[in-house]
Scaffold this motif. Sequence first.
Motif, short mmCIF file in Angstrom:
data_model
loop_
_atom_site.label_atom_id
_atom_site.label_comp_id
_atom_site.label_asym_id
_atom_site.label_seq_id
_atom_site.Cartn_x
_atom_site.Cartn_y
_atom_site.Cartn_z
N SER A 313 0.95 -1.11 -0.42
CA SER A 313 -0.02 -0.09 0.33
C SER A 313 1.08 1.40 0.20
CB SER A 313 -1.21 -0.18 1.33
OG SER A 313 -1.64 1.37 1.18
N THR A 314 0.50 2.34 -0.67
CA THR A 314 0.93 3.64 -0.74
C THR A 314 0.99 4.64 0.32
OG1 THR A 314 -0.73 4.28 -1.92
CG2 THR A 314 1.19 3.39 -3.31
N PHE A 315 -0.43 3.91 0.92
CA PHE A 315 -0.78 4.78 2.03
C PHE A 315 -0.09 4.65 3.59
CE2 PHE A 315 -4.54 5.75 0.46
CZ PHE A 315 -4.56 6.24 -0.88
N HIS A 316 0.41 3.67 3.55
CA HIS A 316 1.72 2.81 4.83
C HIS A 316 0.53 3.16 6.05
CE1 HIS A 316 4.94 2.14 2.01
NE2 HIS A 316 4.91 3.61 1.88
N VAL A 317 -0.88 2.75 6.37
CA VAL A 317 -1.73 3.51 7.34
C VAL A 317 -1.99 1.49 7.52
CG1 VAL A 317 -1.86 5.26 6.74
CG2 VAL A 317 -3.41 3.96 5.90
N THR A 318 -2.47 1.16 9.01
CA THR A 318 -3.04 0.22 9.48
C THR A 318 -4.73 0.56 9.82
OG1 THR A 318 -1.38 -1.22 9.00
CG2 THR A 318 -3.58 -1.77 10.62
N PHE A 319 -5.71 0.42 9.31
CA PHE A 319 -6.92 0.22 10.13
C PHE A 319 -7.09 -0.67 10.77
CE2 PHE A 319 -8.91 4.00 7.62
CZ PHE A 319 -7.95 5.03 7.58
N PRO A 320 -8.30 -0.84 11.86
CA PRO A 320 -8.21 -2.10 12.55
C PRO A 320 -10.13 -2.05 10.89
CG PRO A 320 -9.66 0.22 13.80
CD PRO A 320 -8.25 0.38 12.80
N PHE A 321 -9.98 -3.38 11.49
CA PHE A 321 -11.64 -3.87 10.78
C PHE A 321 -12.84 -2.58 10.77
CE2 PHE A 321 -15.46 -6.57 10.37
CZ PHE A 321 -15.21 -6.88 9.29
N TRP A 322 -13.23 -2.66 11.66
CA TRP A 322 -14.85 -1.50 11.70
C TRP A 322 -14.55 -0.57 10.48
CZ3 TRP A 322 -14.32 3.14 13.36
CH2 TRP A 322 -13.12 3.49 15.26
N GLY A 374 0.06 7.52 -13.97
CA GLY A 374 -0.69 8.64 -13.64
C GLY A 374 0.15 8.20 -11.65
N PRO A 375 -0.85 9.15 -10.66
CA PRO A 375 -0.31 8.62 -9.36
C PRO A 375 -0.25 7.92 -9.22
CG PRO A 375 -1.83 10.22 -9.88
CD PRO A 375 -1.98 9.63 -11.01
N ASN A 376 0.79 7.64 -8.21
CA ASN A 376 1.37 5.64 -8.01
C ASN A 376 0.65 5.46 -6.41
OD1 ASN A 376 2.06 3.78 -7.53
ND2 ASN A 376 4.30 4.24 -6.43
N ILE A 377 -1.41 4.60 -7.06
CA ILE A 377 -2.39 4.99 -5.59
C ILE A 377 -2.51 3.14 -5.42
CG2 ILE A 377 -4.22 5.54 -4.81
CD1 ILE A 377 -4.25 7.80 -5.88
N THR A 378 -2.56 2.56 -6.70
CA THR A 378 -3.06 1.07 -6.95
C THR A 378 -2.16 -0.52 -7.27
OG1 THR A 378 -3.88 1.37 -9.01
CG2 THR A 378 -5.20 1.98 -7.03
N ASN A 379 -0.82 0.72 -7.56
CA ASN A 379 0.33 0.06 -8.11
C ASN A 379 -0.13 -0.40 -9.53
OD1 ASN A 379 2.76 0.12 -5.99
ND2 ASN A 379 1.07 -1.64 -4.50
N GLY A 380 -0.78 0.18 -10.36
CA GLY A 380 -1.16 -0.59 -11.87
C GLY A 380 -1.79 -1.94 -11.82
N PRO A 381 -1.61 -2.64 -12.82
CA PRO A 381 -1.42 -4.07 -13.14
C PRO A 381 -1.32 -4.89 -12.11
CG PRO A 381 -1.12 -2.88 -14.71
CD PRO A 381 -0.78 -2.33 -14.18
N ASN A 382 -0.24 -4.39 -11.46
CA ASN A 382 0.13 -5.21 -9.84
C ASN A 382 -0.54 -5.02 -8.83
OD1 ASN A 382 2.34 -6.36 -11.72
ND2 ASN A 382 3.57 -4.62 -11.21
N GLY A 383 -1.55 -4.41 -9.17
CA GLY A 383 -2.48 -4.57 -8.08
C GLY A 383 -1.72 -4.81 -6.53
#
Length: 596
Positions: A313-322, A374-383
């Motif tokens: 992930s390009t955001f480097h955050v960890t949310f709890p499940f809820w 475009g911006p590097n958010i979703t890693n493109g085709p690699n997912g």
Amino acid sequence: MTTQNHENTPVIPLPEAGARLTLAVGALATLASTFLSWTYTTDFPGDLTVTGYPGGLQVLTLAGAILTLIYALAGHGIRGFRWLNPAGNNTPLLLMALGTFATTWFTVIAIAIELGGLVNLDPGGFIAAAASLITLLAALALPLPRDTDPTTTPVKRATTPLFGTAHGRLKQPATLNSWAEIGIIIAVFALGLWIAAYGIQTPYGELFVGYLIITGFAFGAIARAGLTTRLQALTTKHRQVTIGAAFAAAAAFPFTQNTDEFTLLAVSILIFATVALGLNVVVGLAGLLDLGYVAFLGVGAYTAALVSGTTASTFHVTFPFWAAVLTGAAASLIFGVLIGAPTLRLRGDYLAIVTLGFGEIFRIAMGNLDGTSGPNITNGPNGIPNIPDLKILGFDFGATHNILGFTLGSYANYFWLMLICTALVVTIFARAGNSRIGRAWVAIREDETAATAMGINGFRVKLIAFALGATLAGLAGTIQAHVQHTVVPEMYVFAGPVPPSSAFLLAAVILGGMGTITGPLLGATLLYVIPTKLQFLNDYQLLFFGIALVLLMRFRPEGIVANKRQQLEYHETDQLAVPEGATLPEGTVGVSKAGA
């Protein structure tokens, strides 16, 4: 036709009695043949070489023969069996004889094709084929319900499809106490769990095809017997018990599996079914044709993946499940409003084209957000790979757990989580459909111009439906991301060989029954399991799948689980036709002969 003597005991005419005797003998012979060897080689799947122990497709023939005998006994009026045939006609018996014949002959033909000729059959196979044919011919000789002549009687019931509902008034059932009725409900759900588990874990394609044949005819026989109507009355009377039994039966599914292979299949089915139910809000209730609905599933999945704490992930955050669930559902809601606000003023094909474009734009955009196009958010085709397993209150969904002496893998944990999610979506759908806004959706679906003239704000109502459907899809997407452990753009296409895709989701809603709850759930289950199990057909898979859909739309266009309003619309000619000047009985629905 049967008559009655002075003791009120049914008296069967001699020709019919001969046909029934022949049918009973044929069914018994078919049953006995399953304990014989059908082929001398084990090359055919299921090992049909064992004498004295049915295996593989023989078990399905055995089940069909037993059900045929049961309905034969019910036709004789034997106490204890009449409860299974409230309609009191021979159509269920014919359907079961036909289903047993089809299953048996499918097996014989499959042996001949796969092993290279009928010489590979043992005597047991020939006996089974002949006995099932005799049983079917005897069933065809029995009298079936026929329509009366409208020129001689004031009321005529037109011909209905073979797999429709039962003719006439159902016989009143014997009075049962509440505990007996509750026991019947629990037994039905337990039997349903066993049948569903058997079908999902069929190890090879031939067995699954036979399973579809026999269960399809058995369901048709039960419906034509009027037994589904009788069971529906029991479940309506004991609603709370029914809900509890249904949830308990579904929750017990992982305990019926030895490996995680088919539990994963069940989790995928629940995800697909939940998304289909969300689409049912848009298509089934509001009447909006959305061809890009799978994109909202992708929005929820990508959002959950980005905040899952994975190293990709390009955001480097960890949310709890809820928090991840709320974030994914909120993102899908926002996209639903942003897409729906400028497009829902369109109708029909134009709206379908716009939503189809949105689905494709989402997939392409996710592939281009790679840092190059475009911006590097979703890693493109690699997912986004390596999505970690969920942990809720210290419970690790990726770990193996021992419960009641059963060792359950990680997919069993996700199955229960997804089951709770599905129950939540079902509750939301039911509450919304029965609310004031739900009635407004139905009004818009039936006639938007008339609904607007009655004071309904069509645009606002449609936007609410679009936003709610998108939110439910995003909710399922957040769990899908953790189940699959990866998210890639190719998972969210309009049409693909394996669901979920927008085309398969729409087919699930239409096949199951638009505007209902159980319809999309059942349709999604069939559309997910069938392509998975029929992979041995290779290039012919979609051909047979398309033929099945065409036949179903021809004979039951309202879907497997029919909405009452749509059933009346699709079968206008099946209503009571009344000559001019005739009077309908109180409580019936019909059209005049001239109008028909």
